[in-house]
Enzyme design. Structure first.
Site, PDB file in Angstrom:
ATOM      1  N   ASP A  72      74.982  97.554  -6.044  1.00 53.25           N
ATOM      2  CA  ASP A  72      74.410  99.070  -6.703  1.00 53.25           C
ATOM      3  C   ASP A  72      75.653  99.535  -8.170  1.00 53.25           C
ATOM      4  OD1 ASP A  72      73.299  99.777  -4.878  1.00 53.25           O
ATOM      5  OD2 ASP A  72      74.661 100.384  -3.196  1.00 53.25           O
ATOM      6  N   ARG A  97      81.420  99.399  -2.170  1.00 55.73           N
ATOM      7  CA  ARG A  97      81.308 100.248  -3.138  1.00 55.73           C
ATOM      8  C   ARG A  97      82.551 100.398  -3.938  1.00 55.73           C
ATOM      9  NH1 ARG A  97      76.456 104.437  -5.046  1.00 55.73           N
ATOM     10  NH2 ARG A  97      77.303 103.427  -6.963  1.00 55.73           N
ATOM     11  N   ARG A 142      79.274 112.478   0.913  1.00 52.18           N
ATOM     12  CA  ARG A 142      80.160 111.607   0.301  1.00 52.18           C
ATOM     13  C   ARG A 142      80.659 112.243  -0.707  1.00 52.18           C
ATOM     14  NH1 ARG A 142      76.678 107.431  -1.801  1.00 52.18           N
ATOM     15  NH2 ARG A 142      75.124 106.675   0.722  1.00 52.18           N
ATOM     16  N   HIS A 171      72.996 112.531  -2.432  1.00 48.18           N
ATOM     17  CA  HIS A 171      74.180 113.184  -3.388  1.00 48.18           C
ATOM     18  C   HIS A 171      73.598 114.374  -4.046  1.00 48.18           C
ATOM     19  CE1 HIS A 171      75.661 108.751  -4.682  1.00 48.18           C
ATOM     20  NE2 HIS A 171      76.771 109.678  -4.186  1.00 48.18           N
ATOM     21  N   CYS A 265      70.882 108.323 -11.649  1.00 47.66           N
ATOM     22  CA  CYS A 265      71.763 107.500 -10.553  1.00 47.66           C
ATOM     23  C   CYS A 265      71.895 106.204 -11.468  1.00 47.66           C
ATOM     24  CB  CYS A 265      71.394 106.919  -9.843  1.00 47.66           C
ATOM     25  SG  CYS A 265      70.937 108.079  -7.726  1.00 47.66           S
TER      26      CYS A 265
END
Length: 271
Positions: A72, A97, A142, A171, A265
């Site tokens: 990612d 991540r 998040r 997000h 992103c």
């Protein structure tokens, strides 16, 4: 002067990461399915098309070296928020991540930036969106509210907490993006009722998206004030933006949708 001719693009400096190791090896949002194969060659071509579109419109693109084992890492926006040359780093919610933070911090330090390490979970521009005099800050899935407070203390910029309520829009940058210094586009139902009222008061002329356009990653877009780099699948939103005098630049990043990401992103802005 017409609305169209009054839209003025501003050259941007973007930080990105080549999707050399991009894949879906785990599931940390509703879009990710480990049984849905990723066409990595197609993903590479789609990503390169986005880079070409940025350069063709006068923007600077810089790259962070991809790290094996971090699929990612291509989602560069999650790595930090950069304002006025100051870098507020990341602390990812998912343990898979977390090593990405170090890789991006290494790049920023080598480029001459100091990097603030947040104490609370914070996923960079994924949830922190500079909009005129504010930082719009998402929470609910998040980034934590405590991180919003850290952001305000670090930058000295009014930071407005916005509660996300739909896990598909985990997000803020999947539910909202900035068009220019005065306006935004967003999907109201991604937010709690009170936060919808806040956004309506702050941005009464905002471009509103339907759920269909939001689910097509139409709000995971990048605007330079005139050109809007946007998912071609978001046809309704493309039409509304054009009617408002913006110039849509469709770029298909459909392979990245399998991981819950899109154009924004993949794009960190260095301000």
């Amino acid at each position: 002067m017409s609305v169209l001719t009054s839209r003025v693009p501003r050259p941007r400096r973007f930080l990105v990461c080549e999707p050399r190791h991009f894949d879906v090896h785990y599931a940390i949002n509703p879009w990710m399915r480990t049984d849905a194969p990723v066409d990595t060659a197609l993903a590479a071509r789609q990503w390169e098309a986005l880079m070409c579109a940025y350069r063709a419109h006068g923007h600077t693109v810089e790259t962070v070296p991809p790290v094996p084992g971090l699929p990612d890492m291509v989602f560069a926006a999650n790595s930090a928020l950069v304002l006025a040359g100051r870098v507020f780093g990341s602390l990812f919610h998912a343990p898979q991540r977390r090593p990405e933070s170090t890789a991006y911090e290494t790049w920023f330090k080598a480029a001459g930036f100091d990097v603030y390490r947040p104490e609370s979970v914070c996923e960079g521009e994924g949830d922190l969106v500079p909009a005129g005099p504010y930082v719009l800050a998402g929470t609910g899935f998040r980034t934590t509210r405590a991180a919003h407070q850290e952001v305000q203390e670090y930058f000295g910029v009014p930071t407005i907490s916005l509660q996300l309520v739909d896990p598909h829009f985990y997000h803020l940058d999947t539910a909202l993006f900035v068009l220019d210094e005065e306006n935004i586009a967003y999907y109201p139902e991604a937010f709690s009722p009170g936060c919808r009222e806040v956004l309506a008061r702050l941005f009464p002329r905002a471009v509103l998206a339907t759920r269909a356009d939001a689910m097509a990653f139409g709000l995971n877009s990048v605007s330079d004030g005139r050109h809007v780099f946007i998912a071609p699948q978001a046809t309704g939103l493309i039409g509304r933006l054009a009617a408002e005098g913006y110039v849509p630049v469709p770029v298909d990043l459909s392979e990245f949708h399998k991981a819950g990401g899109g154009i924004k992103c993949c794009t960190q802005e260095i301000r």
